[in-house]
Design an enzyme around this catalytic site. Sequence first.
Site: not given
Length: 375
Positions: A163-164
């Site tokens: 998700h980064c």
Amino acid sequence: MSSKETLEGSKCTHQTELYVQVPSACLPIVYSPEYNITFMGLEKLHPFDAGKWGKVIRFLKEDQFITDEMIVPAREASEEDLLVVHTRRYLNRLKNDILEGSREWSLVVATITEIPPLVFLPNFLVQRKVLRPLRMQTGGTIMAGKLAMDRGWAINVGGGFHHCSSDKGGGFCAYADITLAIKFLFERVEGVSRATIIDLDAHQGNGHERDFLDDRRVYIMDVYNRYIYPGDGYAKRAIKRKVELDWGTEDTEYLQKVELHCEGALNEIRPDIIVYNAGTDVLDGDPLGGLAISPQGIVRRDEIVFKAARRRGIPILMVTSGGYQKKTARIIADSILNLHRQHLIGGEVTEVAGPSMVPIMMSKSVSSGATLNTI
């Protein structure tokens, strides 16, 4: 290749401690006890098992698959390593989001990890107890990328922070380890010019998708529950093979889709490296994944992906990503053991490539209320 890609491929590389030599006696399994997060019990405020990585290793030792001397100890990704992908502004925000007098507060990290009380703690403690373990895992993924090219396969017993992206974290993901591993390979390993990400975590991998949105060198296959976090429509534009699942999807349908689309993806484009994000939050009963895959289904899923890579002679890097039940560590270990029984990993696979250039520090370093989102 676009002008952007040409520019990226030709830029100078910094000196890193993540690509140094590893003894041939080591299996390409990367881990450090420093992966595990223990911080006055605050880690229990998120459903993620912040000690699952150590449990995986313990199970593998108990089953006599590995010893401490066979593990490649992870090294922490330095700020220069992280700047290969991340903006300096983002990294600075992890250090100093809000200054009040002489005390540094940790709002950004509290938001990313979804542990609200972190906002009230000095940032130096958050750095040491939360972010450093995540930087260790990020270094482990970068190291495992090179090991996979050298040995034919590698597993980082951690990582998968999908998700980064370069300038934004979320869902317990503070560093873009998948993007970093691929960018390191593109910049430093001759002959690596195409990568395929096979993301089978229950959640959409919007971080690496945003990072590679305009990069034709990276092919992304993503299989996820369409109804849960993050629902990032913009990032979905980067997915070349998108498989959206419904609530409660079970083994038969899931495994058929994984095999069909894994074969299709690798037949469509032959990459130089596969990065496999093997999240176990697809497990039936996971509080955040919303799917209903059995432990045996997860083991079979991993076997499908490794067999597809092995048949084609494509190096594969596996990261463990999300999984929010106490039994997920046992399932990850069982899957690794099954891959070995199926001769998909192990000493016999190392013959496909030459010696690694990943660093080694053996012996002592490896020893004995809010809505929650996720890796």
